[in-house]
Design an enzyme around this catalytic site. Structure first.
Site, PDB file in Angstrom:
ATOM      1  N   LYS A  54       0.990  -1.218   0.061  1.00 34.31           N
ATOM      2  CA  LYS A  54      -0.042  -0.131   0.028  1.00 34.31           C
ATOM      3  C   LYS A  54       1.079   1.194  -0.012  1.00 34.31           C
ATOM      4  O   LYS A  54       0.636   2.162  -0.524  1.00 34.31           O
ATOM      5  CB  LYS A  54      -0.853  -0.008   1.313  1.00 34.31           C
TER       6      LYS A  54
ATOM      7  N   LYS B 145     -11.255  -7.332 -10.320  1.00 35.54           N
ATOM      8  CA  LYS B 145     -11.491  -5.880 -10.535  1.00 35.54           C
ATOM      9  C   LYS B 145     -10.488  -5.273 -10.929  1.00 35.54           C
ATOM     10  O   LYS B 145     -10.487  -4.197 -11.744  1.00 35.54           O
ATOM     11  CB  LYS B 145     -12.444  -5.269  -9.335  1.00 35.54           C
TER      12      LYS B 145
ATOM     13  N   LYS C 289      -6.457 -14.732 -13.135  1.00 30.79           N
ATOM     14  CA  LYS C 289      -7.598 -14.588 -12.320  1.00 30.79           C
ATOM     15  C   LYS C 289      -8.378 -13.394 -12.578  1.00 30.79           C
ATOM     16  O   LYS C 289      -8.198 -12.250 -12.675  1.00 30.79           O
ATOM     17  CB  LYS C 289      -6.955 -14.376 -10.635  1.00 30.79           C
TER      18      LYS C 289
HETATM   19  P1  AMP Z   1     -12.014  -9.338  -3.705  1.00 29.75           P
HETATM   20  O1  AMP Z   1     -13.155  -9.086  -4.764  1.00 29.75           O
HETATM   21  O2  AMP Z   1     -10.770  -9.232  -4.312  1.00 29.75           O
HETATM   22  O3  AMP Z   1     -12.117  -8.528  -2.345  1.00 29.75           O
HETATM   23  O4  AMP Z   1     -12.088 -10.802  -3.108  1.00 29.75           O
HETATM   24  C1  AMP Z   1     -13.242 -11.396  -2.450  1.00 29.75           C
HETATM   25  C2  AMP Z   1     -13.082 -12.846  -2.331  1.00 29.75           C
HETATM   26  O5  AMP Z   1     -13.281 -13.323  -3.424  1.00 29.75           O
HETATM   27  C3  AMP Z   1     -11.703 -13.101  -1.776  1.00 29.75           C
HETATM   28  O6  AMP Z   1     -11.866 -14.295  -0.687  1.00 29.75           O
HETATM   29  C4  AMP Z   1     -11.081 -13.703  -3.049  1.00 29.75           C
HETATM   30  O7  AMP Z   1     -10.331 -15.082  -2.868  1.00 29.75           O
HETATM   31  C5  AMP Z   1     -12.495 -14.349  -3.912  1.00 29.75           C
HETATM   32  N1  AMP Z   1     -12.113 -14.060  -5.302  1.00 29.75           N
HETATM   33  C6  AMP Z   1     -11.797 -12.959  -5.844  1.00 29.75           C
HETATM   34  N2  AMP Z   1     -11.777 -13.230  -7.249  1.00 29.75           N
HETATM   35  C7  AMP Z   1     -11.586 -14.519  -7.384  1.00 29.75           C
HETATM   36  C8  AMP Z   1     -11.413 -15.281  -8.621  1.00 29.75           C
HETATM   37  N3  AMP Z   1     -11.228 -14.757  -9.871  1.00 29.75           N
HETATM   38  N4  AMP Z   1     -11.401 -16.532  -8.373  1.00 29.75           N
HETATM   39  C9  AMP Z   1     -11.528 -17.093  -7.264  1.00 29.75           C
HETATM   40  N5  AMP Z   1     -11.674 -16.299  -6.107  1.00 29.75           N
HETATM   41  C10 AMP Z   1     -11.809 -15.074  -6.110  1.00 29.75           C
END
Ligand code: AMP
Length: 332
Positions: A111, A197, A194
């Site tokens: 960060k 966003k 992966k």
């Molecule tokens: P975030 O959107 O980065 O805050 O992710 C929230 C949760 O979703 C976390 O536990 C991530 O591990 C899971 N997650 C986000 N993107 C993926 C993805 N492409 N595949 C699997 N899990 C995901």
């Protein structure tokens, strides 16, 4: 029954990766354990959201999780700021966290580089708040991704340090929750690995998005120039689309396009059209429920209230005990 604690970041709308990578495991855990799922709105203040954005984001994720099947009778899903005991315990635990160890946190270092104009104290003490989220409910297990292993380790350090400082065994060490083999990594549409966003809007299939937008994104997904001879290995971009198909399409559909690829007669336009149909069919009922919950103020209020009551009951008890251990004694 084991207690599981997990945070939900209120940052925008959920995508397919969030669903298969996190929400599905919440649905399973709520059946098997005593779960505390919290919407981490205090954590999100480190990014300085406007009051309107803060509220909209919490509103969105609350509605989305209810729409996806989080059942407030089976777990405690609550909004972090609805539980003041968290902030109070955070104050106390900050006294036992050392600047040096906090500065060594990998996420803090990241960060510091990514937002050099906003290195606030909350970023530095983020691991303390994370530890408190878990310890305030005496969590046994925490589902953590690789990037959060260090935070869990720090939680154990803070728990042990508190115990040592006050000659008690009050806090126990939380363990990582293992989702052995259940969680899939959902690839994105831009061919970069992966779904995320941070890779841009075009990378994600978002639940609360118009059908036409979803179709457009899939039709524009990255592929390759096409197989030139039978039996060719799939490129990473193409494999990504097949991997998404695994999640939303019938086995026969996948086999059909697999054969076409093997024979080198596949037309990516057809594949994408089929994938778009299957994704839309998968997303549509969930999206309908999201829209419903977003507008159902009463259901949202009820869910948030039940969650807050459950979480406060657990957190207030911890705080009372911690205050006694620390030595705060009332004169009145
Ligand atoms: P975030 O959107 O980065 O805050 O992710 C929230 C949760 O979703 C976390 O536990 C991530 O591990 C899971 N997650 C986000 N993107 C993926 C993805 N492409 N595949 C699997 N899990 C995901």
């Amino acid at each position: 029954m084991a207690r599981v604690v997990s945070g939900i970041r209120p940052t925008g709308k959920l995508h397919l990766g969030n669903y298969f990578g996190a929400v599905k495991s919440f649905l399973k855990m709520q059946e098997e354990h005593e779960c505390f799922f919290f919407i981490a709105d205090i954590h999100s203040l480190t990014t300085h959201p406007t009051p309107q954005d803060l509220h909209n984001n919490v509103h969105q994720v609350l509605a989305e999780h209810l729409a996806m099947g989080i059942d407030v009778d089976k777990c405690a899903m609550f909004i972090q700021s609805d539980v003041p005991a968290i902030s109070e315990l955070y104050t106390y635990m900050n006294m036992n966290a050392y600047i040096g160890e906090l500065e060594r946190s990998v996420t803090y270092k990241e960060k510091k580089n990514s937002q050099p104009k906003n290195i606030n104290a909350g970023l530095l003490t983020y691991p303390v708040l994370m530890a408190v989220d878990i310890l305030v409910h005496h969590g046994d297990f925490v589902p953590v991704g690789k990037d959060q292993q260090q935070h869990l380790e720090m939680t154990r350090t803070f728990a042990n340090r508190f115990n040592h400082m006050y000659g008690t065994d009050y806090f126990k060490e939380p363990q990582a929750y293992s989702n052995t083999g259940e969680l899939v990594k959902v690839p994105g549409l831009t061919g970069q690995g992966k779904m995320s966003k941070s890779s841009g809007d075009a990378d994600t299939i978002v639940f609360d998005e118009e059908e036409s937008v979803i179709r457009k994104k899939i039709m524009r997904a990255k592929t390759d120039a096409g197989p030139t001879e039978p039996g060719q290995k799939k490129s990473e971009e193409l494999q990504n689309l097949f991997d998404i198909m695994e999640l939303v399409s019938d086995a026969s559909t996948i086999a059909h396009f697999d054969d076409l690829h093997q024979n080198a007669t596949i037309r990516y336009g057809d594949l994408k059209k089929q994938l778009a149909d299957d994704v839309v069919n998968f997303v549509a009922p969930i999206r309908e429920r999201i829209v419903h919950f977003k507008n159902d103020k009463e259901a949202l209020a009820k869910a948030a209230k039940i969650g807050a009551e459950k979480a406060n009951e657990s957190a207030v008890k911890t705080l009372k005990e911690v205050r006694e251990i620390i030595g705060f004694k009332k004169f009145y």
